[in-house]
Motif scaffolding. Structure first.
Motif, PDB file in Angstrom:
ATOM      1  N   ILE A 247       0.818  -1.221   0.000  1.00 32.15           N
ATOM      2  CA  ILE A 247       0.000   0.000   0.000  1.00 32.15           C
ATOM      3  C   ILE A 247       0.851   1.271   0.000  1.00 32.15           C
ATOM      4  CG2 ILE A 247      -1.998  -1.140   1.034  1.00 32.15           C
ATOM      5  CD1 ILE A 247      -1.295   0.226   3.686  1.00 32.15           C
ATOM      6  N   GLY A 248       2.168   1.095  -0.077  1.00 33.57           N
ATOM      7  CA  GLY A 248       3.052   2.235  -0.243  1.00 33.57           C
ATOM      8  C   GLY A 248       3.435   2.969   1.032  1.00 33.57           C
ATOM      9  N   LEU A 249       3.377   2.305   2.170  1.00 32.23           N
ATOM     10  CA  LEU A 249       3.797   2.949   3.410  1.00 32.23           C
ATOM     11  C   LEU A 249       5.305   3.161   3.419  1.00 32.23           C
ATOM     12  CD1 LEU A 249       1.785   1.053   6.186  1.00 32.23           C
ATOM     13  CD2 LEU A 249       1.278   3.271   5.176  1.00 32.23           C
ATOM     14  N   SER A 250       5.712   4.195   4.110  1.00 31.15           N
ATOM     15  CA  SER A 250       7.146   4.444   4.253  1.00 31.15           C
ATOM     16  C   SER A 250       7.727   3.424   5.229  1.00 31.15           C
ATOM     17  CB  SER A 250       7.389   5.852   4.797  1.00 31.15           C
ATOM     18  OG  SER A 250       6.938   5.944   6.139  1.00 31.15           O
ATOM     19  N   GLU A 251       9.045   3.292   5.193  1.00 38.73           N
ATOM     20  CA  GLU A 251       9.732   2.394   6.119  1.00 38.73           C
ATOM     21  C   GLU A 251       9.433   2.786   7.570  1.00 38.73           C
ATOM     22  OE1 GLU A 251      14.324   1.768   7.184  1.00 38.73           O
ATOM     23  OE2 GLU A 251      13.816   1.182   5.128  1.00 38.73           O
ATOM     24  N   GLU A 252       9.413   4.078   7.814  1.00 44.32           N
ATOM     25  CA  GLU A 252       9.125   4.590   9.160  1.00 44.32           C
ATOM     26  C   GLU A 252       7.726   4.170   9.627  1.00 44.32           C
ATOM     27  OE1 GLU A 252       8.331   8.957  10.939  1.00 44.32           O
ATOM     28  OE2 GLU A 252      10.279   8.708   9.960  1.00 44.32           O
ATOM     29  N   ASP A 253       6.746   4.269   8.735  1.00 45.23           N
ATOM     30  CA  ASP A 253       5.377   3.880   9.079  1.00 45.23           C
ATOM     31  C   ASP A 253       5.269   2.375   9.321  1.00 45.23           C
ATOM     32  OD1 ASP A 253       4.423   6.485   8.977  1.00 45.23           O
ATOM     33  OD2 ASP A 253       3.748   6.316   6.888  1.00 45.23           O
ATOM     34  N   ILE A 254       5.967   1.598   8.512  1.00 48.80           N
ATOM     35  CA  ILE A 254       5.952   0.144   8.691  1.00 48.80           C
ATOM     36  C   ILE A 254       6.581  -0.215  10.035  1.00 48.80           C
ATOM     37  CG2 ILE A 254       6.854  -2.059   7.842  1.00 48.80           C
ATOM     38  CD1 ILE A 254       6.616  -0.866   4.980  1.00 48.80           C
ATOM     39  N   LEU A 255       7.693   0.428  10.357  1.00 52.69           N
ATOM     40  CA  LEU A 255       8.328   0.172  11.659  1.00 52.69           C
ATOM     41  C   LEU A 255       7.390   0.518  12.803  1.00 52.69           C
ATOM     42  CD1 LEU A 255      11.925   1.513  10.926  1.00 52.69           C
ATOM     43  CD2 LEU A 255      11.253  -0.878  11.263  1.00 52.69           C
ATOM     44  N   GLY A 256       6.674   1.623  12.671  1.00 53.21           N
ATOM     45  CA  GLY A 256       5.713   2.015  13.700  1.00 53.21           C
ATOM     46  C   GLY A 256       4.604   0.988  13.858  1.00 53.21           C
ATOM     47  N   LYS A 257       4.109   0.490  12.741  1.00 52.51           N
ATOM     48  CA  LYS A 257       3.046  -0.531  12.804  1.00 52.51           C
ATOM     49  C   LYS A 257       3.559  -1.818  13.437  1.00 52.51           C
ATOM     50  CE  LYS A 257      -0.221   0.953   9.373  1.00 52.51           C
ATOM     51  NZ  LYS A 257      -1.105   1.450  10.401  1.00 52.51           N
ATOM     52  N   LEU A 258       4.769  -2.220  13.093  1.00 49.65           N
ATOM     53  CA  LEU A 258       5.341  -3.418  13.704  1.00 49.65           C
ATOM     54  C   LEU A 258       5.456  -3.250  15.214  1.00 49.65           C
ATOM     55  CD1 LEU A 258       8.174  -4.192  11.135  1.00 49.65           C
ATOM     56  CD2 LEU A 258       6.192  -5.644  11.610  1.00 49.65           C
ATOM     57  N   GLN A 259       5.955  -2.095  15.644  1.00 53.64           N
ATOM     58  CA  GLN A 259       6.110  -1.851  17.065  1.00 53.64           C
ATOM     59  C   GLN A 259       4.762  -1.899  17.784  1.00 53.64           C
ATOM     60  OE1 GLN A 259       8.726   1.765  16.321  1.00 53.64           O
ATOM     61  NE2 GLN A 259       9.382   1.107  18.353  1.00 53.64           N
ATOM     62  N   LYS A 260       3.773  -1.258  17.197  1.00 54.24           N
ATOM     63  CA  LYS A 260       2.458  -1.179  17.835  1.00 54.24           C
ATOM     64  C   LYS A 260       1.735  -2.532  17.830  1.00 54.24           C
ATOM     65  CE  LYS A 260      -1.897   1.300  17.690  1.00 54.24           C
ATOM     66  NZ  LYS A 260      -2.688   2.328  17.022  1.00 54.24           N
ATOM     67  N   LYS A 261       1.669  -3.172  16.679  1.00 59.52           N
ATOM     68  CA  LYS A 261       0.902  -4.416  16.544  1.00 59.52           C
ATOM     69  C   LYS A 261       1.554  -5.593  17.262  1.00 59.52           C
ATOM     70  CE  LYS A 261      -2.297  -3.044  13.535  1.00 59.52           C
ATOM     71  NZ  LYS A 261      -3.721  -3.134  13.738  1.00 59.52           N
ATOM     72  N   LEU A 262       2.885  -5.631  17.268  1.00 66.19           N
ATOM     73  CA  LEU A 262       3.584  -6.779  17.853  1.00 66.19           C
ATOM     74  C   LEU A 262       4.157  -6.476  19.229  1.00 66.19           C
ATOM     75  CD1 LEU A 262       5.515  -8.012  14.693  1.00 66.19           C
ATOM     76  CD2 LEU A 262       3.276  -8.750  15.532  1.00 66.19           C
ATOM     77  N   ASP A 263       4.046  -5.215  19.654  1.00 68.58           N
ATOM     78  CA  ASP A 263       4.582  -4.788  20.947  1.00 68.58           C
ATOM     79  C   ASP A 263       6.059  -5.141  21.065  1.00 68.58           C
ATOM     80  OD1 ASP A 263       4.521  -3.578  23.444  1.00 68.58           O
ATOM     81  OD2 ASP A 263       3.969  -5.428  24.468  1.00 68.58           O
TER      82      ASP A 263
ATOM     83  N   SER B 166      10.309  -3.689  20.312  1.00 67.68           N
ATOM     84  CA  SER B 166      11.169  -2.509  20.284  1.00 67.68           C
ATOM     85  C   SER B 166      11.429  -2.084  18.843  1.00 67.68           C
ATOM     86  CB  SER B 166      12.493  -2.825  20.966  1.00 67.68           C
ATOM     87  OG  SER B 166      13.225  -3.763  20.195  1.00 67.68           O
ATOM     88  N   LEU B 167      11.941  -0.859  18.703  1.00 61.64           N
ATOM     89  CA  LEU B 167      12.319  -0.378  17.374  1.00 61.64           C
ATOM     90  C   LEU B 167      13.382  -1.281  16.772  1.00 61.64           C
ATOM     91  CD1 LEU B 167      12.303   1.674  15.071  1.00 61.64           C
ATOM     92  CD2 LEU B 167      13.881   3.084  16.419  1.00 61.64           C
ATOM     93  N   GLN B 168      14.325  -1.706  17.586  1.00 60.73           N
ATOM     94  CA  GLN B 168      15.397  -2.571  17.094  1.00 60.73           C
ATOM     95  C   GLN B 168      14.832  -3.884  16.546  1.00 60.73           C
ATOM     96  OE1 GLN B 168      18.497  -3.470  19.906  1.00 60.73           O
ATOM     97  NE2 GLN B 168      19.490  -4.927  18.552  1.00 60.73           N
ATOM     98  N   LYS B 169      13.887  -4.492  17.266  1.00 62.34           N
ATOM     99  CA  LYS B 169      13.294  -5.751  16.811  1.00 62.34           C
ATOM    100  C   LYS B 169      12.488  -5.521  15.531  1.00 62.34           C
ATOM    101  CE  LYS B 169      12.810 -10.125  17.401  1.00 62.34           C
ATOM    102  NZ  LYS B 169      13.958 -11.008  17.320  1.00 62.34           N
ATOM    103  N   ALA B 170      11.763  -4.408  15.474  1.00 62.62           N
ATOM    104  CA  ALA B 170      10.998  -4.076  14.264  1.00 62.62           C
ATOM    105  C   ALA B 170      11.936  -3.923  13.071  1.00 62.62           C
ATOM    106  CB  ALA B 170      10.188  -2.802  14.493  1.00 62.62           C
TER     107      ALA B 170
END
Length: 74
Positions: free
Chosen positions: A40-56, A58-62
């Motif tokens: 859907i064309g999300l930026s890398e930053e947005d994808i990282l944010g979604k990973l952090q939120k949905k999977l709970d 850290s940024l490093q793990k995302a």
């Protein structure tokens, strides 16, 4: 003595299996989030944010998940 050792090892192996299954499910979810985000064309930053939120996680793990699965879907 051997039976006690088998029981201890059996419990440990079962615990490791459960941990492996849980990790596999999390990785599967991460891959899905990344694939969808890229589609859907999300930026890398947005994808990282979604990973952090949905999977709970850290940024490093995302970032590890994005590195692991992001190249497979591109």
């Amino acid at each position: 003595m051997c039976e006690a050792l088998r029981k201890i090892m059996s419990d440990e192996l079962e615990e490791r299996e459960n941990i492996g299954r849980t990790e596999g499910r999390i990785e599967g979810r991460a891959e899905g989030i990344i694939e969808t985000g890229i589609e859907i064309g999300l930026s890398e930053e947005d994808i990282l944010g979604k990973l952090q939120k949905k999977l709970d996680v850290s940024l490093q793990k995302a970032q590890e998940y994005l590195h692991m699965f992001g190249k497979q879907t591109v």
